[in-house]
Design a protein around this motif. Structure first.
Motif, PDB file in Angstrom:
ATOM      1  N   HIS A   1     -28.302  29.366  -6.611  1.00 23.26           N
ATOM      2  CA  HIS A   1     -26.942  28.924  -6.902  1.00 23.26           C
ATOM      3  C   HIS A   1     -26.029  29.058  -5.688  1.00 23.26           C
ATOM      4  O   HIS A   1     -25.057  28.317  -5.553  1.00 23.26           O
ATOM      5  CB  HIS A   1     -26.358  29.718  -8.074  1.00 23.26           C
TER       6      HIS A   1
ATOM      7  N   LEU B   1     -20.131  32.789 -20.909  1.00 21.56           N
ATOM      8  CA  LEU B   1     -20.024  33.399 -19.586  1.00 21.56           C
ATOM      9  C   LEU B   1     -19.888  34.914 -19.666  1.00 21.56           C
ATOM     10  O   LEU B   1     -20.429  35.643 -18.841  1.00 21.56           O
ATOM     11  CB  LEU B   1     -18.834  32.806 -18.824  1.00 21.56           C
TER      12      LEU B   1
ATOM     13  N   LEU C   1     -14.953  29.930 -14.736  1.00 16.84           N
ATOM     14  CA  LEU C   1     -14.722  28.671 -15.431  1.00 16.84           C
ATOM     15  C   LEU C   1     -13.940  27.681 -14.580  1.00 16.84           C
ATOM     16  O   LEU C   1     -14.244  26.482 -14.563  1.00 16.84           O
ATOM     17  CB  LEU C   1     -14.013  28.939 -16.756  1.00 16.84           C
TER      18      LEU C   1
ATOM     19  N   SER D   1     -16.261  26.241 -12.142  1.00 19.44           N
ATOM     20  CA  SER D   1     -17.129  25.202 -12.708  1.00 19.44           C
ATOM     21  C   SER D   1     -16.415  23.858 -12.759  1.00 19.44           C
ATOM     22  O   SER D   1     -17.045  22.807 -12.608  1.00 19.44           O
ATOM     23  CB  SER D   1     -17.595  25.615 -14.106  1.00 19.44           C
TER      24      SER D   1
ATOM     25  N   ALA E   1     -16.361  22.550  -9.125  1.00 20.22           N
ATOM     26  CA  ALA E   1     -17.691  22.196  -8.628  1.00 20.22           C
ATOM     27  C   ALA E   1     -18.070  20.754  -8.919  1.00 20.22           C
ATOM     28  O   ALA E   1     -18.948  20.197  -8.245  1.00 20.22           O
ATOM     29  CB  ALA E   1     -18.730  23.135  -9.230  1.00 20.22           C
ATOM     30  N   ARG E   2     -17.425  20.130  -9.879  1.00 21.45           N
ATOM     31  CA  ARG E   2     -17.722  18.733 -10.183  1.00 21.45           C
ATOM     32  C   ARG E   2     -17.089  17.783  -9.178  1.00 21.45           C
ATOM     33  O   ARG E   2     -17.354  16.571  -9.206  1.00 21.45           O
ATOM     34  CB  ARG E   2     -17.226  18.406 -11.598  1.00 21.45           C
TER      35      ARG E   2
ATOM     36  N   THR F   1     -17.364  31.777  -7.808  1.00 15.77           N
ATOM     37  CA  THR F   1     -17.468  30.463  -7.169  1.00 15.77           C
ATOM     38  C   THR F   1     -18.908  30.134  -6.793  1.00 15.77           C
ATOM     39  O   THR F   1     -19.390  29.029  -7.036  1.00 15.77           O
ATOM     40  CB  THR F   1     -16.576  30.388  -5.922  1.00 15.77           C
TER      41      THR F   1
ATOM     42  N   PHE G   1     -21.454  28.606  -9.118  1.00 20.64           N
ATOM     43  CA  PHE G   1     -21.434  27.151  -9.289  1.00 20.64           C
ATOM     44  C   PHE G   1     -21.521  26.428  -7.944  1.00 20.64           C
ATOM     45  O   PHE G   1     -21.101  25.285  -7.816  1.00 20.64           O
ATOM     46  CB  PHE G   1     -20.176  26.738 -10.060  1.00 20.64           C
TER      47      PHE G   1
END
Length: 593
Positions: free
Chosen positions: A10, A306, A328, A331, A334-335, A472, A475
């Motif tokens: 990861h 989580l 969260l 996450s 990260a997209r 961080t 993700f």
């Protein structure tokens, strides 16, 4: 080795590599940020003598590369090769010239020596274990455990004592027996004869600065702008930012948006509970700054998943429940991006925490006659402590202040995680814990200045930076902290602490530095902090999960009767025990694997 790499995937999903050489093995997983086609690791010098594995970013690598050009033939454009070139040509002292965040291991195949180092503030982790003739190190504890599968993961009694007192292990220590961490701002040498020496390479001066307040504010603005524009935005991929609508993140976003690198992407995640939801002020700040903003609500199911997973991922107990919302929002980011800027470090260097104002108020409060103080305290404690976050409840803040006023004036190490009487109820017979490692400054006779210095040395790396790194990197997102710029910190730490406060509000100097550059409404908001509604969760699913774990087997140092009593009081609304109950939950979840 394969299992350890898998447990670090990861942190670096883009590429992995390894080196096998005699009794030395090195491997790395990479998150490609600078020189996407080069920078392959482990990296060796031209002769093959030196082997480097490196995690992090060197922000001033271009300047350093120019200075090394006459002594090194570069094969790629990465900061990794700049680090290797500097260490090989100039020796370990090259570390002092680095500006960035890092954890690295350099192996000399000729002598067998190892050199390990972490950045000045401890943004990047580096753990190690010696077991017989084996020396192993890794960026995360689960990966380190995979490198030593024959060694059981057991509790370190002193580390667990520190955890329940502060919510984290102290610098250099862990909660796992036999495992240590390289200290921030240190180098560790392992000689071929097995001898280990760890030494500090950075001690910023605290000699008082001679200038005035307005001159200092102007210089802070210049240094912070330079940190964002010239250093923190150095990347071959898009850089975004976390935006809460608070002073720190909005300051960073305002500077980044005006950097000329294009429209900044910003990210927020919030809870349904109003006092724990920063989406509205974040959206307003994004609109005024003109960023491309994304906000999402954190559902109870997401939070529960989580909360269950993170203690295992950490590899040791960790008591800051804001790890959950931090993961969260990571996450969400990260997209869209692989790098985010954060506002971390500002509270410690500019006096932003409520505990600093509370300490100032306590000094004045103790001048009142004892009978009057007794009346005030009885009146406050007669009212049940609310579940709300302290930023949205005057009564909550009053309860916190009464606790502070009643505290013994012990030498300050960090904010206590729970009250002493609650500690005795939850974990009776707890040991004394570890002693503090050597610090770069002697104890300051000024109580508040000592708090600011200690929070920079202890609370910041052991809580805030550890939380942000794990959240961080879980993700595959890299977090950068412009407030933790070397030059900025070295300047601010020399200024009078009184410049940070106006009455009972902090960050006066930062306000003066950023006046007109950050929307006015930001400065008038109450400080909220990025917290999670653990107090609410404990009345439902989290409390049920906690007792199910406690009733299922060995609870270690936690007393089940004391735990049950605290949860009952909490659910009945007689007291807010969310912090000690979360400490117990994170500890028991970690023990359960």
């Amino acid at each position: 080795m394969a299992e350890a790499l898998q447990r670090l995937k990861h942190r670096g999903p883009d590429e992995s590599g390894h080196f096998l050489g005699g009794d030395f093995v090195a491997a790395q997983t990479r998150l490609a940020i600078i020189d996407l086609k080069g920078g392959h690791q482990p990296m060796r010098d031209h002769s093959g003598r030196w082997v480097l594995v490196f995690n992090g970013e060197i922000y001033n690598y271009r300047e350093l590369r120019k200075q090394l050009a006459g002594r090194w033939t570069f094969r790629d454009d990465s900061d990794t090769e700049v680090l290797l070139a500097g260490l090989v040509t100039e020796g370990a002292g090259f570390v002092e010239r680095l500006d960035g965040m890092w954890a690295f291991v350099l192996h000399d195949t000729a002598s067998g020596d190892l050199l390990l180092s972490r950045d000045r503030f401890g943004k990047k982790p580096l753990y190690y274990r010696r077991h017989g003739e084996l020396f192993a190190c890794a960026s995360e504890l689960p990966a380190l455990a995979a490198l030593t599968p024959d060694v059981a993961v057991t509790e370190d009694a002193a580390g667990i004592a520190d955890y329940f007192r502060y919510g984290y292990a102290l610098p250099g220590r862990t909660c796992v027996a036999g495992v240590s961490e390289v200290l921030p701002a240190h180098m560790l040498r392992l000689r071929s004869d097995g001898h280990i020496v760890q030494q500090r390479y950075w001690t910023p001066s605290v000699e008082p600065w001679k200038g005035g307040f307005e001159e200092a504010a102007e210089h802070v603005r210049e240094l912070l702008t330079q940190s964002v524009h010239r250093r923190q935005l150095a990347s071959d991929v898009e850089v975004g930012a976390f935006l809460s609508g608070g002073v720190d993140s909005t300051t960073v976003c305002a500077l980044a948006q005006k950097s000329g690198f294009g429209k900044l992407r910003t990210f927020t995640a919030g809870f349904h509970e109003p006092t724990y939801d920063e989406r509205a002020p974040a959206a307003r700040a994004a609109a005024e700054l003109g960023t491309l903003h994304t906000a999402e609500e954190i559902s109870p199911d997401m939070a529960a998943a989580l909360a269950t997973e993170l203690p295992r991922r950490m590899g040791q107990p960790f008591g800051d429940s804001s790890l959950v919302p931090s993961a969260l929002v990571a996450s969400v980011a990260a997209r869209h991006v692989k790098v985010v800027l954060t506002g971390d470090g500002s509270d410690e260097i500019f006096g932003g925490y409520a505990r600093y104002m509370g300490r100032l108020l306590r000094q004045r409060y103790h001048r009142l006659p004892a009978p009057l103080r007794s009346i005030v305290e009885r009146g406050v404690l007669a009212m049940p402590e609310p579940y709300a976050h302290h930023s949205g409840s005057l009564l909550k803040r009053a309860h916190l202040f009464v606790r502070l006023a009643r505290e013994d004036r012990d030498a300050y190490i960090g904010p206590p995680a729970i009250r002493k009487e609650t500690l005795a109820q939850l974990v009776p017979g707890l040991g004394t814990g570890n002693s503090m490692p050597d610090l770069p400054w002697p104890n300051d006779p000024d109580e508040l200045r000592q708090m600011l210095l200690m929070d920079s040395l202890v609370y910041l790396p052991q809580d805030i930076l550890q939380k942000v790194d794990r959240a961080t990197m879980m993700f595959s997102v890299e977090a950068r902290s412009p407030f933790l710029d070397k030059e900025l910190f070295e300047f601010v730490v020399r200024l009078p602490w009184q410049w940070h406060f106006s009455g009972m509000r902090g960050k006066r100097l930062l306000h003066a530095a950023m006046r007109g550059r950050v929307p006015d409404f930001i400065w008038n908001r109450r400080k909220q902090g990025f917290a999670s509604p653990v107090s609410h969760w404990l009345r439902g699913w989290l409390g049920d999960d906690l007792m199910a774990i406690a009733d299922s087997g060995d609870t270690g140092v936690v007393d089940v009767a004391g735990l049950r009593a605290l949860l009952h009081e909490h659910r009945a609304g007689r007291a807010d025990h969310s912090q000690p109950l979360w400490l117990a939950y994170a500890y028991l979840r970690w023990r359960a694997g």
